[in-house]
Motif scaffolding. Structure first.
Motif, PDB file in Angstrom:
ATOM      1  N   PRO A   1      -8.606 -24.732  11.930  1.00 33.92           N
ATOM      2  CA  PRO A   1      -9.730 -25.360  13.002  1.00 33.92           C
ATOM      3  C   PRO A   1      -9.555 -26.729  13.039  1.00 33.92           C
ATOM      4  O   PRO A   1      -9.464 -27.097  12.472  1.00 33.92           O
TER       5      PRO A   1
ATOM      6  N   LEU B   1      -8.329 -22.001  15.977  1.00 33.07           N
ATOM      7  CA  LEU B   1      -8.322 -21.072  15.049  1.00 33.07           C
ATOM      8  C   LEU B   1      -7.233 -21.418  13.600  1.00 33.07           C
ATOM      9  O   LEU B   1      -7.051 -20.584  12.970  1.00 33.07           O
TER      10      LEU B   1
ATOM     11  N   TRP C   1      -8.529 -12.613  11.109  1.00 29.25           N
ATOM     12  CA  TRP C   1      -8.707 -12.752  12.391  1.00 29.25           C
ATOM     13  C   TRP C   1      -7.790 -11.710  13.699  1.00 29.25           C
ATOM     14  O   TRP C   1      -8.489 -11.486  14.208  1.00 29.25           O
TER      15      TRP C   1
END
Lengths: 314, 275
Positions: free
Chosen positions: B51, B57, B248
């Motif tokens: 990140p 991210l 994620w």
């Protein structure tokens, strides 16, 4: 009892018949020529014709279906179009792997789901209600393959407690076999756990409000005895029904879980057959999946009948 | 409609579900405006980066922005779930409605036995077989899931119609000389709508799970189009160097499915006349 089982069994024959027709027809519409797939692009017209003759591909469709059905009925599932090995051997070698992993998954689902459902049903109030709903829906919503990957990361890569892939047969080393199937079974078992919990909770909430439970309480039966003897027993019947539905779902999810953990089970077999367009293998596997589900349904009906003899006809 | 919405919002979990679903729809519809980067543009100076201010991210194996890919992935998932369920209901409801309304041998021996046979196939297995027929793509996955789910809607619509057709108002409508089609559309369908809507939300949640499983296997959405399932699959190759790549997209699938399930559960509470 015998009459009931026989009637249910006879009722399944038309369904089995439809399934075989369905499987056969789906495979017919596959693009590509099986003979060319076996021999490769450089095949001569003569050798192609010979293979078509051998496989019976030049016969009319209904004759092909009947001869295929005849072979299946006698246990001959044909040979793989990729490596010419018998399909039945591949299936027999994958069967114990899948049975062990899915069986363990159901056990895990029951061990988590049933107690959680009982606790949820006996802790009243809006807060208890909300927490139970949330936990149940979380289990159902978690993608099994994500949980599998997270577990792989934590327990194999990071802590090194559990093997990351492969399988050891139960007959070779029971403990290692258990360790190898533990993570796959947990990943598969979360969804059934959530479903069992919701089911046990909702049916127990109903029962606990009933007159006979109030009577049992009034005559001084201890709280846990009421829960176990009256509450849980009544929720067994819907639990058995949902068990068969969940088993079908487990068989499907095995495809993803086998791939992640490198398990030599049904899932990997069918996935590879789709990738390689191995027609005969795919045809047999889809058929076996459907037969397994039908068999489980029949078994469920029988257990149902034993649990509640009032069900004579359905 | 307004009343249903208000009663759902009064339940904390229902409100949470609605919030998640609304956010999901907004993200999917406005993906081009929301995403900070082009989801398919590689940045070879930032491969598997953590990140940062530029990539919130981090990036994937080609240096593509993970956040932007997640945002665009919402489109694929939502589209797959929505179209699959609309297809399933579009096939299932008319068949179930007509079959339950007229009953007879066609209903009992053909429609019911066919749904029995179809329901014997595990969803993913049938979808796999159809992928082999039609070739892997998001559309194949949607069509396969839609067809596999249609027996559920046939069953449900039929069962509901069976009870409605015996009611006095249907009998009255028939006595007044209304045509069958009119009775089915005007009197039966509106009265069986609630359970169908509930089933649609439940099915949509599982449809999204199945679609992401197919994409995870490489049989759904094809690269370079971003989808949560395929992002997760690629992430498994980099578990040692960049474990967050597979974290994620899985979280996104989980939250989306949970949101739809929470909404469906609240919908059931609100619409079910027994409550």
């Amino acid at each position: 009892m015998a009459g009931f089982v026989l009637r249910r069994f006879l009722g399944m024959i038309p369904i089995l018949f439809l399934i075989t027709i369905g499987v056969f027809l789906v495979m017919q519409v596959l693009p590509g020529d099986p003979a060319r797939m076996i021999l490769g692009q450089e095949a001569t017209p003569e050798s192609l014709a010979a293979v078509r003759e051998r496989l019976g591909l030049n016969q009319p469709l209904h004759m092909q279906y009947l001869s295929w059905l005849g072979n299946v009925m006698t246990g001959d599932l044909g040979r793989s179009m990729v490596d010419n090995s018998p399909v039945s051997r591949a299936i027999l070698s994958a069967l114990p792997v899948t049975l062990q992993v899915t069986g363990l998954a159901l056990v895990i689902g029951l061990l988590i789901g049933v107690p959680a459902g009982v606790i949820a049903a006996t802790s009243p109030g809006r807060l208890g209600d909300g927490v139970a709903t949330f936990i149940g829906l979380t289990c159902i919503s978690l993608p099994g393959f994500w949980v599998a990957i997270l577990m792989l990361y934590v327990f194999s890569l990071w802590l090194g407690w559990l093997p990351s892939s492969g399988f050891v047969r139960f007959t070779d080393d029971p403990w290692q076999s258990f360790l190898h199937s533990l993570m796959p079974a947990i990943a598969l078992g979360l969804r059934p756990a959530g479903i069992f919990m919701r089911l046990v909770r909702s049916s127990m909430v109903e029962v606990m409000k009933s007159d006979y439970v109030r009577t049992a309480r009034a005559k001084g039966l201890a709280g846990h005895a009421v829960i176990l003897r009256h509450g849980l027993r009544t929720s067994l019947i819907p639990l058995v029904t949902i068990l068969s539905v969940e088993f079908a779902a487990l068989l499907g999810n095995v495809v993803v879980i086998d791939t992640i953990f490198g398990l030599p089970g049904f899932g990997r077999l069918i996935f590879n057959s789709v990738l390689r367009l191995d027609l005969t293998m795919m045809q047999s596997l889809v058929l076996i999946f459907a037969l397994a589900v039908i068999a489980i349904n029949l078994l469920t009906d029988i257990v149902y009948f034993i649990l509640d003899p009032r069900i004579k006809e359905r | 409609m307004n009343r249903v919405l208000r009663r759902m919002l009064r339940r904390p979990l229902g409100a949470l579900g609605l919030l998640i679903v609304t956010a999901l729809v907004v993200v999917a519809v406005f993906a081009p405006q929301i995403a900070p980067h082009d989801p398919t543009r590689p940045d070879f100076t930032a491969i598997l980066a953590g990140p940062s201010d530029v990539y919130w991210l981090g990036t994937d194996e080609l240096g593509r922005d993970i956040l932007s890919r997640l945002i665009w992935g919402a489109r694929a998932s939502l589209q797959a779930g929505l179209i699959a369920v609309l297809l399933a209901a579009g096939i299932g409801v008319p068949i179930g409605l007509v079959s339950g309304y007229f009953r007879g041998p066609l209903d009992e021996y053909v429609v019911m036995r066919l749904t029995d046979a179809m329901m014997a196939f595990p969803v993913i297995v049938l979808a796999l077989a159809m992928t082999a027929v039609l070739g892997p793509s998001l559309y194949t996955a949607m069509i396969a899931i839609g067809i596999v789910y249609s027996p559920i809607f046939i069953r449900l619509a039929r069962a509901q119609t069976l009870s409605i057709r015996e009611t006095e108002y249907v009998e009255a409508a028939r006595a007044l000389g209304n045509r069958h089609l009119g009775i089915m559309l005007k009197h039966v369908l509106p009265n069986i709508a609630s359970p169908l809507v509930i089933q649609m939300s439940v099915s949509m949640a599982t449809a999204i799970l199945v679609e992401s499983a197919l994409s995870f296997l490489g049989l759904g959405v094809q690269p370079p189009t971003p989808s949560w399932g395929s992002m997760l699959r690629i992430g498994t190759n980099y578990m040692n160097d960049a474990p967050m790549i597979s974290f994620w997209p899985g979280l996104a699938i989980f939250i989306a499915v949970l949101g739809i399930n929470l909404m469906g559960d609240a919908l059931r509470d609100v619409l079910d006349p027994r409550n």
